[in-house]
Motif scaffolding. Structure first.
Motif, short mmCIF file in Angstrom:
data_model
loop_
_atom_site.label_atom_id
_atom_site.label_comp_id
_atom_site.label_asym_id
_atom_site.label_seq_id
_atom_site.Cartn_x
_atom_site.Cartn_y
_atom_site.Cartn_z
N MET A 1 34.39 36.70 17.91
CA MET A 1 33.92 35.34 17.74
C MET A 1 34.58 34.63 16.56
SD MET A 1 31.85 33.08 19.08
CE MET A 1 30.48 33.86 19.95
N ASP A 2 34.82 35.35 15.45
CA ASP A 2 35.45 34.72 14.29
C ASP A 2 36.83 34.16 14.63
OD1 ASP A 2 33.29 35.29 12.78
OD2 ASP A 2 34.27 36.72 11.44
N GLN A 3 37.65 34.97 15.29
CA GLN A 3 39.00 34.53 15.64
C GLN A 3 38.98 33.37 16.62
OE1 GLN A 3 41.87 34.97 14.35
NE2 GLN A 3 43.30 36.14 15.63
N LEU A 4 38.13 33.47 17.63
CA LEU A 4 38.03 32.39 18.61
C LEU A 4 37.57 31.10 17.96
CD1 LEU A 4 36.41 34.28 21.63
CD2 LEU A 4 38.74 33.38 21.51
N THR A 5 36.60 31.19 17.07
CA THR A 5 36.09 30.01 16.37
C THR A 5 37.17 29.40 15.49
OG1 THR A 5 33.85 30.92 16.39
CG2 THR A 5 34.30 29.14 14.83
N ARG B 1 26.64 47.10 21.73
CA ARG B 1 27.13 48.21 20.92
C ARG B 1 26.80 47.96 19.46
NH1 ARG B 1 33.08 49.89 21.46
NH2 ARG B 1 32.18 51.55 20.18
N ALA B 2 26.77 49.02 18.69
CA ALA B 2 26.59 48.89 17.25
C ALA B 2 27.70 48.02 16.68
CB ALA B 2 26.60 50.28 16.61
N GLY B 3 27.32 47.11 15.79
CA GLY B 3 28.29 46.20 15.18
C GLY B 3 28.34 44.83 15.83
N GLN B 4 27.71 44.66 16.99
CA GLN B 4 27.74 43.37 17.69
C GLN B 4 26.54 42.51 17.32
OE1 GLN B 4 28.34 44.77 21.88
NE2 GLN B 4 30.27 43.64 21.70
N PHE B 5 26.57 41.26 17.76
CA PHE B 5 25.47 40.35 17.48
C PHE B 5 25.15 39.53 18.72
CE2 PHE B 5 29.21 37.77 16.78
CZ PHE B 5 28.85 36.49 17.17
N VAL C 1 11.91 36.12 24.15
CA VAL C 1 13.18 35.97 23.45
C VAL C 1 14.27 35.68 24.47
CG1 VAL C 1 14.85 37.05 21.91
CG2 VAL C 1 12.41 37.61 21.70
N PHE C 2 15.13 34.69 24.16
CA PHE C 2 16.31 34.41 24.99
C PHE C 2 17.53 34.71 24.14
CE2 PHE C 2 19.66 32.03 27.01
CZ PHE C 2 19.35 32.07 28.36
N ALA C 3 18.34 35.66 24.58
CA ALA C 3 19.49 36.12 23.79
C ALA C 3 20.78 35.89 24.56
CB ALA C 3 19.34 37.59 23.44
N GLU C 4 21.79 35.37 23.88
CA GLU C 4 23.13 35.22 24.45
C GLU C 4 24.04 36.25 23.79
OE1 GLU C 4 24.63 31.13 24.63
OE2 GLU C 4 22.64 30.50 23.98
N GLY C 5 24.71 37.03 24.59
CA GLY C 5 25.57 38.05 24.04
C GLY C 5 25.50 39.30 24.90
N PRO C 6 25.99 40.41 24.37
CA PRO C 6 26.44 40.63 23.00
C PRO C 6 27.83 40.06 22.73
CG PRO C 6 26.75 42.61 24.28
CD PRO C 6 26.06 41.64 25.19
N TYR C 7 28.05 39.72 21.46
CA TYR C 7 29.33 39.18 21.02
C TYR C 7 29.87 40.02 19.86
CZ TYR C 7 27.82 34.99 23.57
OH TYR C 7 27.39 34.12 24.53
N GLY C 8 31.17 39.90 19.65
CA GLY C 8 31.80 40.52 18.50
C GLY C 8 32.62 41.74 18.84
N SER C 9 33.76 41.87 18.15
CA SER C 9 34.62 43.05 18.30
C SER C 9 34.56 43.92 17.06
CB SER C 9 36.07 42.61 18.55
OG SER C 9 36.53 41.81 17.48
#
Length: 437
Positions: free
Chosen positions: A76-80, A248-252, A303-311
């Motif tokens: 997400m950081d790189q895409l943003t 996965r662990a590390g994602q948000f 709860v409404f969740a979008e994801g998981p995101y992040g590499s």
């Protein structure tokens, strides 16, 4: 964030190659139209800047579509970051399009510049729509500048940013009715319709249909809220068939807690524990109105969740790992520590001992997995986590895959230190614990 490098071409290289290929197609269609011989130089420049601006605008839509393939490969950081800088290029190309087209038509008609601008805006089909679209893009760009972002609530900025979609629609309606490169060639018309359709379809699928399907399938709800410290809480979330959720662990996730007065707010929070198929956990520090109210959540809240995101995730090839977390940014690091096996070192940076959230859990996990844990506590100081200090803690840092998560200032300082120590770039993985900017 920096993603783990796959074999062959990286996701970034594939994406840039696709953009370059489309730029070649746009140029080819532009040249085949015959406008280079028919129009004066200013009009040619106006058409070219308009076309490349439209292409970059479509590229922007793809960047924010949250397509799983892109998100996993780039993060997400790189895409943003790409989305932000592409947005400014779009704005400059659109403004150049307006200036060159107006000057070109004025030169062809022999009319005063102001009169020509008025004729274009008010007497030419759908140019008024394009004018409104340009004004909206300017507004979005101004509010996206860092100085403006620091003075705005995230929700306000996000609401203003939604007008970019209206700008895209209005600009497209202008192009398909008056653009010579749309109406003059069936091939060009099919190309542009396909391009816009694919981008908007990706947004519809990845940002609306997929989250709706996943939330309908898993039916997330708050199980309990645990106070970790006077200003930190952990929210435990349960649901159905969570073992099928690809987290996965590390994602948000982007979380919406569906209370009567807060259902419309979405906040990015990392998982603070490794997903175990039975529940999810986030740990949040009360930094403002957007997070302090979470301590009042009641069990059973939907709860409404979008994801998981992040590499920001581990790889089986990572045999030697260094985890560095700061502040509440320790949450994804804590989740990774629970997942990783092998030669692992974890460093927890905090300004004071009262800020060491989840310290007992980190000590327990380090003892259970055989990892080494260093607590680096003290006021902001150039020496703490400097090159010399980091080498004293982890002498073989250059041989390790390094994961860094914390406040933006700390993360950037640590990444600078890693560069000073000549740690290879493809071994450095960073995530900012902050709203995308």
């Amino acid at each position: 964030m920096t993603a783990t490098r796959p074999s062959g071409l990286t996701t970034a290289q594939w994406l840039l190659a696709l953009l370059g290929l489309n730029a070649m197609w746009v140029t080819d269609l532009f040249v085949m139209d015959g406008g280079l011989a028919r129009d004066n130089l200013l009009t040619v420049l106006g058409r070219a800047t308009g076309l490349y601006g439209a292409l970059l605008l479509v590229f922007q839509l793809v960047l924010i579509a949250r397509v799983p393939w892109l998100e996993r490969g780039l993060g997400m950081d790189q895409l943003t970051r790409w989305h932000r800088w592409t947005g400014f290029w779009v704005l400059w190309l659109v403004l150049a399009h307006v200036v060159f087209i107006t000057l070109g038509y004025a030169a062809s008609d022999g009319s005063p510049l102001v009169d020509e601008l008025g004729t274009l805006v008010f007497d030419t089909q759908d140019v008024l729509k394009a004018t409104v679209a340009t004004i909206l893009l300017i507004g979005v760009a101004v509010t996206s500048a860092r100085a403006a972002r620091r003075r705005m609530r995230y929700e306000t900025w996000h609401f203003v940013h939604l007008y970019a979609y209206l700008a895209v629609i209005l600009g497209f309606l202008h192009q398909v009715t008056t653009g010579a490169d749309f109406v003059g060639s069936p091939i060009a018309t099919a190309y542009w319709w396909t391009l816009y359709g694919a981008a908007l379809g990706a947004i519809l699928l990845a940002r609306l249909l997929l989250p709706l399907w996943r939330n309908g399938r898993h039916r997330l709800k708050v199980q309990t809220v645990v106070k970790e410290s006077p200003n930190v809480v952990s929210v435990y979330i349960t649901g159905r068939r969570l073992h099928e959720l690809p987290a996965r662990a590390g994602q948000f996730f982007l979380w919406r807690f569906l209370t009567r007065d807060r259902w419309w707010e979405a906040h990015p929070y990392s998982l603070s524990a490794m997903p175990d198929g039975r529940g999810l956990r986030i740990t949040v520090k009360a930094l403002g109105d957007g997070s302090s109210w979470l301590r009042t959540l009641r069990p059973g809240t939907r709860v409404f969740a979008e994801g998981p995101y992040g590499s920001f995730t581990s790889n089986p090839a990572h045999r030697k790992v260094l985890l560095i977390g700061g502040g509440v940014g320790i949450t994804p690091v804590r989740a990774l520590l629970e997942e990783l096996r092998g030669d692992v070192v974890a460093v927890y940076r905090a300004n004071q001992w009262e800020d060491t959230v989840l310290a007992n859990e980190l000590r327990y996990l380090a003892e259970r997995t055989g990892a080494r844990l260093h607590m680096v506590v003290g006021p902001p100081d150039n020496w703490l986590l400097s090159a010399a200090h980091l080498v004293s803690l982890v002498p073989d840092v250059r041989e390790r895959n390094v994961f860094v998560c914390g406040p933006p200032g700390m993360t950037e300082a640590v990444m600078t230190t890693l560069r000073e120590l000549a740690v290879p770039a493809d071994q450095c993985h960073a995530e900012r614990f902050a709203f995308a900017a």
